[in-house]
Design a protein around this motif. Structure first.
Motif, PDB file in Angstrom:
ATOM      1  N   SER A  56      14.100 -42.475  65.230  1.00  0.00           N
ATOM      2  CA  SER A  56      14.118 -42.390  66.694  1.00  0.00           C
ATOM      3  C   SER A  56      12.794 -42.945  67.187  1.00  0.00           C
ATOM      4  N   VAL A  57      12.828 -43.641  68.307  1.00  0.00           N
ATOM      5  CA  VAL A  57      11.624 -44.259  68.861  1.00  0.00           C
ATOM      6  C   VAL A  57      11.685 -44.254  70.377  1.00  0.00           C
ATOM      7  N   ALA A  58      10.517 -44.266  71.009  1.00  0.00           N
ATOM      8  CA  ALA A  58      10.443 -44.382  72.468  1.00  0.00           C
ATOM      9  C   ALA A  58       9.082 -44.937  72.844  1.00  0.00           C
ATOM     10  N   LEU A  59       9.036 -45.578  74.016  1.00  0.00           N
ATOM     11  CA  LEU A  59       7.800 -46.109  74.586  1.00  0.00           C
ATOM     12  C   LEU A  59       7.582 -45.520  75.971  1.00  0.00           C
ATOM     13  N   ASN A  60       6.332 -45.438  76.387  1.00  0.00           N
ATOM     14  CA  ASN A  60       6.044 -45.079  77.770  1.00  0.00           C
ATOM     15  C   ASN A  60       6.299 -46.297  78.659  1.00  0.00           C
ATOM     16  N   ALA A  61       6.169 -46.134  79.964  1.00  0.00           N
ATOM     17  CA  ALA A  61       6.503 -47.198  80.913  1.00  0.00           C
ATOM     18  C   ALA A  61       5.661 -48.454  80.711  1.00  0.00           C
ATOM     19  N   ALA A  62       4.385 -48.311  80.424  1.00  0.00           N
ATOM     20  CA  ALA A  62       3.508 -49.471  80.252  1.00  0.00           C
ATOM     21  C   ALA A  62       3.671 -50.124  78.884  1.00  0.00           C
ATOM     22  N   GLY A  63       4.332 -49.437  77.970  1.00  0.00           N
ATOM     23  CA  GLY A  63       4.536 -49.987  76.638  1.00  0.00           C
ATOM     24  C   GLY A  63       3.311 -49.932  75.755  1.00  0.00           C
ATOM     25  N   ASP A  64       2.367 -49.028  76.068  1.00  0.00           N
ATOM     26  CA  ASP A  64       1.168 -48.937  75.256  1.00  0.00           C
ATOM     27  C   ASP A  64       1.052 -47.635  74.473  1.00  0.00           C
ATOM     28  N   ILE A  65       2.029 -46.750  74.621  1.00  0.00           N
ATOM     29  CA  ILE A  65       2.118 -45.523  73.827  1.00  0.00           C
ATOM     30  C   ILE A  65       3.518 -45.479  73.235  1.00  0.00           C
ATOM     31  N   ALA A  66       3.607 -45.194  71.947  1.00  0.00           N
ATOM     32  CA  ALA A  66       4.896 -45.107  71.265  1.00  0.00           C
ATOM     33  C   ALA A  66       4.990 -43.777  70.532  1.00  0.00           C
ATOM     34  N   ILE A  67       6.199 -43.261  70.431  1.00  0.00           N
ATOM     35  CA  ILE A  67       6.465 -42.091  69.607  1.00  0.00           C
ATOM     36  C   ILE A  67       7.572 -42.483  68.635  1.00  0.00           C
ATOM     37  N   VAL A  68       7.392 -42.087  67.375  1.00  0.00           N
ATOM     38  CA  VAL A  68       8.315 -42.442  66.307  1.00  0.00           C
ATOM     39  C   VAL A  68       8.681 -41.179  65.534  1.00  0.00           C
ATOM     40  N   GLY A  69       9.971 -40.901  65.429  1.00  0.00           N
ATOM     41  CA  GLY A  69      10.433 -39.742  64.673  1.00  0.00           C
ATOM     42  C   GLY A  69      10.543 -40.043  63.193  1.00  0.00           C
ATOM     43  N   ALA A  70      10.229 -39.049  62.389  1.00  0.00           N
ATOM     44  CA  ALA A  70      10.385 -39.103  60.925  1.00  0.00           C
ATOM     45  C   ALA A  70      11.187 -37.861  60.543  1.00  0.00           C
ATOM     46  N   THR A  71      12.458 -37.911  60.785  1.00  0.00           N
ATOM     47  CA  THR A  71      13.351 -36.760  60.715  1.00  0.00           C
ATOM     48  C   THR A  71      13.349 -36.045  59.370  1.00  0.00           C
ATOM     49  N   LEU A  72      13.202 -36.764  58.293  1.00  0.00           N
ATOM     50  CA  LEU A  72      13.303 -36.166  56.959  1.00  0.00           C
ATOM     51  C   LEU A  72      11.944 -35.922  56.315  1.00  0.00           C
ATOM     52  N   ASP A  73      10.886 -35.973  57.113  1.00  0.00           N
ATOM     53  CA  ASP A  73       9.540 -35.763  56.594  1.00  0.00           C
ATOM     54  C   ASP A  73       9.414 -34.345  56.060  1.00  0.00           C
ATOM     55  N   ASP A  74       8.916 -34.216  54.839  1.00  0.00           N
ATOM     56  CA  ASP A  74       8.649 -32.904  54.252  1.00  0.00           C
ATOM     57  C   ASP A  74       7.279 -32.442  54.720  1.00  0.00           C
ATOM     58  N   ILE A  75       7.214 -31.240  55.257  1.00  0.00           N
ATOM     59  CA  ILE A  75       5.956 -30.664  55.728  1.00  0.00           C
ATOM     60  C   ILE A  75       5.633 -29.494  54.807  1.00  0.00           C
ATOM     61  N   PHE A 128      13.316 -32.078  62.860  1.00  0.00           N
ATOM     62  CA  PHE A 128      12.441 -32.355  63.990  1.00  0.00           C
ATOM     63  C   PHE A 128      12.181 -33.858  64.015  1.00  0.00           C
ATOM     64  N   GLY A 129      12.297 -34.466  65.185  1.00  0.00           N
ATOM     65  CA  GLY A 129      12.114 -35.905  65.308  1.00  0.00           C
ATOM     66  C   GLY A 129      13.419 -36.667  65.394  1.00  0.00           C
ATOM     67  N   SER A 130      14.543 -35.949  65.388  1.00  0.00           N
ATOM     68  CA  SER A 130      15.848 -36.604  65.510  1.00  0.00           C
ATOM     69  C   SER A 130      15.971 -37.364  66.814  1.00  0.00           C
ATOM     70  N   SER A 131      15.311 -36.881  67.847  1.00  0.00           N
ATOM     71  CA  SER A 131      15.280 -37.544  69.145  1.00  0.00           C
ATOM     72  C   SER A 131      13.872 -37.400  69.701  1.00  0.00           C
ATOM     73  N   VAL A 132      13.415 -38.413  70.421  1.00  0.00           N
ATOM     74  CA  VAL A 132      12.067 -38.404  70.988  1.00  0.00           C
ATOM     75  C   VAL A 132      12.078 -39.090  72.345  1.00  0.00           C
ATOM     76  N   ALA A 133      11.151 -38.692  73.217  1.00  0.00           N
ATOM     77  CA  ALA A 133      10.990 -39.348  74.515  1.00  0.00           C
ATOM     78  C   ALA A 133       9.556 -39.138  74.991  1.00  0.00           C
ATOM     79  N   LEU A 134       9.117 -40.056  75.844  1.00  0.00           N
ATOM     80  CA  LEU A 134       7.797 -39.981  76.478  1.00  0.00           C
ATOM     81  C   LEU A 134       7.962 -40.103  77.987  1.00  0.00           C
ATOM     82  N   ASN A 135       7.031 -39.511  78.722  1.00  0.00           N
ATOM     83  CA  ASN A 135       7.007 -39.743  80.167  1.00  0.00           C
ATOM     84  C   ASN A 135       6.372 -41.106  80.444  1.00  0.00           C
ATOM     85  N   ALA A 136       6.333 -41.496  81.703  1.00  0.00           N
ATOM     86  CA  ALA A 136       5.849 -42.826  82.071  1.00  0.00           C
ATOM     87  C   ALA A 136       4.406 -43.063  81.645  1.00  0.00           C
ATOM     88  N   ALA A 137       3.543 -42.064  81.813  1.00  0.00           N
ATOM     89  CA  ALA A 137       2.126 -42.226  81.469  1.00  0.00           C
ATOM     90  C   ALA A 137       1.881 -42.155  79.967  1.00  0.00           C
TER      91      ALA A 137
END
Length: 168
Positions: free
Chosen positions: A24-43, A79-88
């Motif tokens: 899963s991936v998402a970008l903020n409005a300006a495209g300078d912040i990204a969030i990337v999910g790693a759903t199967l990551d062992d913690i 955790f990380g199956s879905s992700v989102a960021l606000n505009a900032a």
């Protein structure tokens, strides 16, 4: 036609086999912040607890800023199956649809994180007030531009006599 090119490939600083980074991936409005999910990551000892990574772009270079995990994370939360960021790009929401809530197996939850002074911290864990086992709340998430309103999907939530009708 605009020229499309690969700016940079990003990977987790602690990447491991079978972590499903990029599911899963998402970008903020300006495209300078990204969030990337790693759903199967062992913690630690928790298999497939999952995580999400924040990357920031400065100039043309992307660098990892944070690794997000749930404060109450457990094995097989995804955790990380879905992700989102606000505009900032200073508020994030991350779904954990297989999170057990109380006695409800796989009811699911979503976690809100905020950035302050470059540090990301968990602000809230969201659960459905009428949640039930196997609702998978957190399968989809979204934030408005300001980051003060979220919507979370529960794709198999039963509504009345309609099993797996789904709700948000």
């Amino acid at each position: 036609d605009p020229l499309i090119y690969l700016e940079q490939k990003v990977t987790a600083s602690d990447g491991a086999a079978d972590a499903a980074f990029g599911g899963s991936v998402a970008l903020n409005a300006a495209g300078d912040i990204a969030i990337v999910g790693a759903t199967l990551d062992d913690i630690g000892a928790n298999s497939d607890q999952g995580s999400a990574y924040i990357f920031a772009r400065s100039g043309g270079a992307w660098s990892q800023q944070a690794k997000l995990t749930a404060s109450d994370g457990a094995a097989y939360d995804f955790f990380g199956s879905s992700v989102a960021l606000n505009a900032a790009g200073d508020t994030a929401i991350v779904g954990a649809p297989w999170d057990n809530v109380g006695a409800n197996t796989d009811q699911g939850s979503a976690y809100v994180f905020a950035r302050s002074g470059g540090v990301w911290s968990q602000q809230a864990q969201l659960t459905a007030s009428d949640g039930a086992a196997y609702d998978y709340f957190g399968r989809a998430v979204a934030l408005n531009a300001a980051g003060d309103t979220a919507i979370v999907g529960a794709s198999t939530h039963a509504v009345g006599a309609n099993s797996e009708q789904g709700s948000a």
